[in-house]
Design a protein around this motif. Structure first.
Motif, PDB file in Angstrom:
ATOM      1  N   LYS A 122       0.867  -1.171  -0.138  1.00  0.00           N
ATOM      2  CA  LYS A 122       0.092   0.068   0.111  1.00  0.00           C
ATOM      3  C   LYS A 122       0.943   1.474   0.149  1.00  0.00           C
ATOM      4  O   LYS A 122       0.562   2.192  -0.556  1.00  0.00           O
ATOM      5  CB  LYS A 122      -0.925  -0.053   1.326  1.00  0.00           C
ATOM      6  CG  LYS A 122      -1.910   1.056   1.256  1.00  0.00           C
ATOM      7  CD  LYS A 122      -2.751   1.112   2.420  1.00  0.00           C
ATOM      8  CE  LYS A 122      -3.694   2.289   2.440  1.00  0.00           C
ATOM      9  NZ  LYS A 122      -4.763   2.104   3.729  1.00  0.00           N
ATOM     10  N   GLU A 123       1.904   1.159   0.807  1.00  0.00           N
ATOM     11  CA  GLU A 123       2.768   2.448   0.953  1.00  0.00           C
ATOM     12  C   GLU A 123       3.665   2.301  -0.414  1.00  0.00           C
ATOM     13  O   GLU A 123       4.350   3.525  -0.653  1.00  0.00           O
ATOM     14  CB  GLU A 123       3.587   2.345   2.152  1.00  0.00           C
ATOM     15  CG  GLU A 123       2.923   2.524   3.451  1.00  0.00           C
ATOM     16  CD  GLU A 123       3.797   2.397   4.596  1.00  0.00           C
ATOM     17  OE1 GLU A 123       4.934   2.052   4.611  1.00  0.00           O
ATOM     18  OE2 GLU A 123       3.184   2.335   5.888  1.00  0.00           O
ATOM     19  N   GLY A 124       3.671   1.382  -1.228  1.00  0.00           N
ATOM     20  CA  GLY A 124       4.820   1.331  -2.418  1.00  0.00           C
ATOM     21  C   GLY A 124       6.120   1.138  -1.840  1.00  0.00           C
ATOM     22  O   GLY A 124       7.284   1.541  -2.478  1.00  0.00           O
ATOM     23  N   PHE A 125       6.447   0.759  -0.705  1.00  0.00           N
ATOM     24  CA  PHE A 125       7.704   0.461   0.042  1.00  0.00           C
ATOM     25  C   PHE A 125       7.991  -1.127  -0.272  1.00  0.00           C
ATOM     26  O   PHE A 125       7.497  -1.927   0.646  1.00  0.00           O
ATOM     27  CB  PHE A 125       7.963   0.893   1.384  1.00  0.00           C
ATOM     28  CG  PHE A 125       9.130   0.666   1.998  1.00  0.00           C
ATOM     29  CD1 PHE A 125       9.749   1.884   2.042  1.00  0.00           C
ATOM     30  CD2 PHE A 125       9.861  -0.337   2.345  1.00  0.00           C
ATOM     31  CE1 PHE A 125      11.350   1.913   2.554  1.00  0.00           C
ATOM     32  CE2 PHE A 125      10.955  -0.304   3.171  1.00  0.00           C
ATOM     33  CZ  PHE A 125      11.890   0.930   3.112  1.00  0.00           C
ATOM     34  N   LEU A 126       8.653  -1.654  -1.269  1.00  0.00           N
ATOM     35  CA  LEU A 126       8.897  -3.145  -1.750  1.00  0.00           C
ATOM     36  C   LEU A 126      10.266  -3.576  -1.632  1.00  0.00           C
ATOM     37  O   LEU A 126      11.128  -3.376  -2.102  1.00  0.00           O
ATOM     38  CB  LEU A 126       8.413  -2.968  -3.162  1.00  0.00           C
ATOM     39  CG  LEU A 126       7.061  -2.297  -3.690  1.00  0.00           C
ATOM     40  CD1 LEU A 126       6.811  -2.504  -5.164  1.00  0.00           C
ATOM     41  CD2 LEU A 126       5.781  -2.811  -2.896  1.00  0.00           C
ATOM     42  N   ILE A 127      10.251  -4.688  -0.550  1.00  0.00           N
ATOM     43  CA  ILE A 127      11.464  -5.388  -0.203  1.00  0.00           C
ATOM     44  C   ILE A 127      11.631  -6.279  -1.529  1.00  0.00           C
ATOM     45  O   ILE A 127      10.824  -7.266  -1.500  1.00  0.00           O
ATOM     46  CB  ILE A 127      11.612  -5.924   1.015  1.00  0.00           C
ATOM     47  CG1 ILE A 127      11.414  -4.865   2.070  1.00  0.00           C
ATOM     48  CG2 ILE A 127      12.716  -6.589   1.251  1.00  0.00           C
ATOM     49  CD1 ILE A 127      12.313  -3.890   2.156  1.00  0.00           C
ATOM     50  N   LYS A 128      12.419  -6.327  -2.484  1.00  0.00           N
ATOM     51  CA  LYS A 128      12.601  -7.142  -3.686  1.00  0.00           C
ATOM     52  C   LYS A 128      13.521  -8.160  -3.380  1.00  0.00           C
ATOM     53  O   LYS A 128      13.408  -9.261  -4.298  1.00  0.00           O
ATOM     54  CB  LYS A 128      12.816  -6.179  -4.983  1.00  0.00           C
ATOM     55  CG  LYS A 128      11.661  -5.263  -5.175  1.00  0.00           C
ATOM     56  CD  LYS A 128      10.875  -5.878  -6.078  1.00  0.00           C
ATOM     57  CE  LYS A 128       9.819  -4.768  -6.711  1.00  0.00           C
ATOM     58  NZ  LYS A 128       9.002  -5.641  -7.601  1.00  0.00           N
TER      59      LYS A 128
END
Length: 403
Positions: free
Chosen positions: A249-255
């Motif tokens: 939702k926050e667009g903080f993506l651990i890839k």
């Protein structure tokens, strides 16, 4: 044919760490001069370890605190031995000296560990660094290792200055050898073809983890100004605590691990690296400049990289980091200027041709004048006699205890 033996702390992982890439660069320098190379390591290989046989490097697994190494190194009979970090010199340096006394001993620091340790202590105690922070056990061990070796490689101009001016190490014992760049490929995606922010770094490296925490703090304010943007956080060896920061939702993506740094950089518009502390040079920022990706980092992140040249984006303190992120992400003109600045930094400060010949000349000159060079290194002789003996007999005690 001359023979180089490298004793590694770990098997190189160039796709996981900057240290792995650095090691392959060193191997390339010596191979270009016709050296046969053998890589020794006591660590276990991972599925991501580079296959050194593909570049004609022989490999052997060695035992820690075991006299079998004495036989191994005697048979190899190297002209040059390179220790990967000071801990490796502590463990094997005395054995090399006893069995191959005429081999040139080189220490590759990767970065100055005592400097990183001092800065970490100050950061975690939320205060400014003071001189006393340097003088730790790590400092004493690392300095002793430098003096015991014939030549120590420092990767940062800042560290070179610290070593020579603050700690008065003779310049004859040191050599500044940064990351080295091949030809730059300017044919990368343009501003309009890129989207989102990116961050990258091995999660097992504590400064990288602290950088991710800084990003989490900044991101909600960046996201507020750029609701369409995402932050893609890449890095090998993702920890459970890092996974907990993932928020769609926050667009903080651990890839996680990036299969190709080139590909993920090419898709991204801006690299964010609010690095709070560390040492050496930052591989993520070096690669970003090579690949045409502008960045925003801290003074600590940019240390030793750009000299008097303009940065590849912005060097920002905490107060205006969000503002600069917005500006670089949205302003095409600033972004293109930043990209050109990065190319200029690489061309003028890190091009391989600027260093390779002089470095190999230094190695050759030391080999030809090794006896005189060691005679002038008084502290080294003292440390060989004193501290090396304690390391030696501790190792022998451990070996006897394990029988």
């Amino acid at each position: 044919m001359k023979h180089l033996v490298i004793i590694g702390a770990v098997w190189p992982e160039p796709n996981s760490t900057a240290a792995g890439s650095r090691m392959l660069q060193l191997i390339s320098l010596f191979q270009k001069q016709g050296y046969e190379i053998t890589f020794l390591c006591s660590a276990s290989k991972s599925e991501f370890s580079f296959d050194l046989s593909t570049i004609s490097v022989q490999t052997k697994v060695i035992q820690l605190n075991d006299s079998s190494f004495d036989i191994e190194i005697t048979v190899l009979n190297p002209d040059v031995v390179l220790f990967d970090r000071f801990m490796i010199e502590e463990q094997y340096g005395w054995r090399v000296m006893e069995n191959c006394p005429n081999a040139l001993r080189i220490l590759d620091t990767e970065d100055l560990h005592f400097l990183r340790k001092a800065r970490e202590m100050a950061f975690k105690q939320n205060r400014e660094l003071v001189f006393e922070d340097y003088i730790s056990d790590v400092f004493k061990r690392e300095m002793a290792s430098i003096y015991r070796c014939d030549l120590t490689l420092l990767i940062s101009e800042y560290e070179m200055q610290l070593a020579t001016e603050t700690f008065k190490i003779d310049v004859s014992l040191l050599y500044y050898l940064p990351f080295l760049s091949e030809e730059i490929n300017p044919n990368v995606p343009k501003f309009k073809e890129r989207n989102h922010f990116i961050s990258i770094g091995n999660f097992l490296h504590e400064p990288n983890w602290q950088t991710v925490l800084q990003l989490k703090k900044h991101w909600k304010f960046i996201k507020k100004q750029l609701p369409e943007a995402e932050l893609h956080v890449y890095g090998a060896y993702v920890t459970e605590k890092a996974k907990q920061l993932h928020n769609e939702k926050e667009g903080f993506l651990i890839k996680g691990r990036a299969e190709s740094v080139t590909e993920v950089y090419a898709k991204s518009r801006v690299l964010l690296a609010p690095i709070p502390y560390g040492a050496g040079l930052k591989g993520k920022l070096f690669e970003a400049m090579q690949l045409g990706l502008p960045s925003i980092t801290t003074k600590m992140g940019a240390e030793g990289m750009h000299g008097n040249l303009d940065w590849n984006g912005f060097i920002s303190d905490e107060n205006d980091f969000v503002k600069k992120a917005f500006e670089l992400y949205k302003d095409k003109s600033h972004w293109e200027t930043a990209q050109k600045n990065g190319y200029e930094i690489i061309e003028k400060r890190f091009k391989k041709e600027l260093f390779e010949r002089d470095f190999m000349n230094q190695v050759e000159n030391l080999q030809e004048n090794l006896k005189n060079h060691r005679t002038q290194n008084f502290f080294g002789q003292i440390l060989q006699h004193q501290s090396l003996q304690s390391t030696k007999y501790m190792s022998k005690w451990i070996e006897a205890k394990n029988i």
